[in-house]
Design a protein around this motif. Structure first.
Motif, PDB file in Angstrom:
ATOM      1  N   ALA A  91       0.837  -1.210   0.000  1.00 20.96           N
ATOM      2  CA  ALA A  91       0.000   0.000   0.000  1.00 20.96           C
ATOM      3  C   ALA A  91       0.867   1.254   0.000  1.00 20.96           C
ATOM      4  CB  ALA A  91      -0.941  -0.008   1.202  1.00 20.96           C
ATOM      5  N   ILE A  94       2.573   1.975  -3.536  1.00 19.98           N
ATOM      6  CA  ILE A  94       1.755   2.407  -4.676  1.00 19.98           C
ATOM      7  C   ILE A  94       1.854   3.914  -4.838  1.00 19.98           C
ATOM      8  CG2 ILE A  94      -0.624   2.656  -5.498  1.00 19.98           C
ATOM      9  CD1 ILE A  94      -1.178  -0.113  -4.243  1.00 19.98           C
ATOM     10  N   PRO A  96       1.223   7.391  -7.816  1.00 19.50           N
ATOM     11  CA  PRO A  96       0.264   7.846  -8.834  1.00 19.50           C
ATOM     12  C   PRO A  96       0.537   7.286 -10.225  1.00 19.50           C
ATOM     13  CG  PRO A  96       1.729   9.629  -8.164  1.00 19.50           C
ATOM     14  CD  PRO A  96       2.000   8.478  -7.251  1.00 19.50           C
ATOM     15  N   GLU A 125      -8.270  -1.732  -6.400  1.00 18.23           N
ATOM     16  CA  GLU A 125      -8.932  -0.511  -5.913  1.00 18.23           C
ATOM     17  C   GLU A 125      -8.291   0.741  -6.517  1.00 18.23           C
ATOM     18  OE1 GLU A 125      -8.742  -0.503  -1.641  1.00 18.23           O
ATOM     19  OE2 GLU A 125     -10.043  -2.264  -1.463  1.00 18.23           O
ATOM     20  N   HIS A 126      -7.028   0.625  -6.898  1.00 18.09           N
ATOM     21  CA  HIS A 126      -6.288   1.748  -7.474  1.00 18.09           C
ATOM     22  C   HIS A 126      -6.117   1.616  -8.988  1.00 18.09           C
ATOM     23  CE1 HIS A 126      -5.106   1.989  -3.213  1.00 18.09           C
ATOM     24  NE2 HIS A 126      -5.017   3.279  -3.445  1.00 18.09           N
TER      25      HIS A 126
END
Length: 189
Positions: A91, A94, A96, A125-126
């Motif tokens: 997490a 990650i 942009p 989710e991203h």
């Protein structure tokens, strides 16, 4: 006919569709197909942990040199205290520009079983795709490929399934087939 039957039987064992798998020579060929063939836009990056298999890291480096794809390594403890600690490291890594993650299901160097499904859920989710190295887990641990919720999975069949040396499997989720260029110029398989 025998090839098609083996492919159907293998897909049944793996819990996926026969048109989502290809029989390859090993995990390296399977994952190289995805790593080098995944369609990414300029600037979109692939991230991976310090625990990945060296040949896969070399494939990522080759992609970076060849296509300019940014790759970024982050650290995961060799002996994590919990699966939550592992997921937290992914997490935190990650960014942009992250578009794909490479993750090993069972880490080759220490046998840690990564919480791949949780990492895949986090990634999705991203809007991030997940490439899973299942070389040391397929037919060894009790799971089916869709259980991992990854977009791409590569494994060797000779390790725990007892198939002949020089056989592997590449899984590409049906809706992702258009995202990967083939590694070889063979349009029949």
């Amino acid at each position: 006919e025998e090839y098609q039957q083996v492919k159907k039987d293998l897909a049944s064992f793996a819990g996926c569709r026969a048109d989502e798998i290809a029989i390859t020579r090993n995990t390296t060929e399977s994952l190289n197909t995805v790593i080098l063939g995944l369609k990414l836009d300029p600037g979109q990056e692939i991230i991976y942990s310090n625990l990945e298999y060296p040949s896969m890291v070399q494939a990522l480096e080759m992609r970076s040199q060849r296509y300019g794809t940014p790759i970024r390594q982050f650290d995961v403890p060799s002996h994590p205290l919990s699966t939550n600690e592992i997921v937290a490291q992914y997490a935190n890594a990650i960014g942009p520009r992250t578009k794909a993650i490479l993750v090993s299901h069972v880490v080759f160097s220490n046998g840690v079983v990564s919480p791949v499904r949780e990492i895949a859920r986090l990634a999705h989710e991203h809007g991030i795709e997940v490439i899973c190295d299942a070389a040391h887990s397929f037919a060894h641990l009790n799971f089916r490929i869709p259980d991992l919720e990854c977009d791409y999975v590569g494994t060797s069949l000779h390790k725990w399934l007892g198939a002949p040396l020089g056989t592997g499997l590449l899984y590409i989720k049906k809706d992702k087939l258009h995202r990967v260029w083939p590694l070889f110029g063979d349009t029949e398989h």
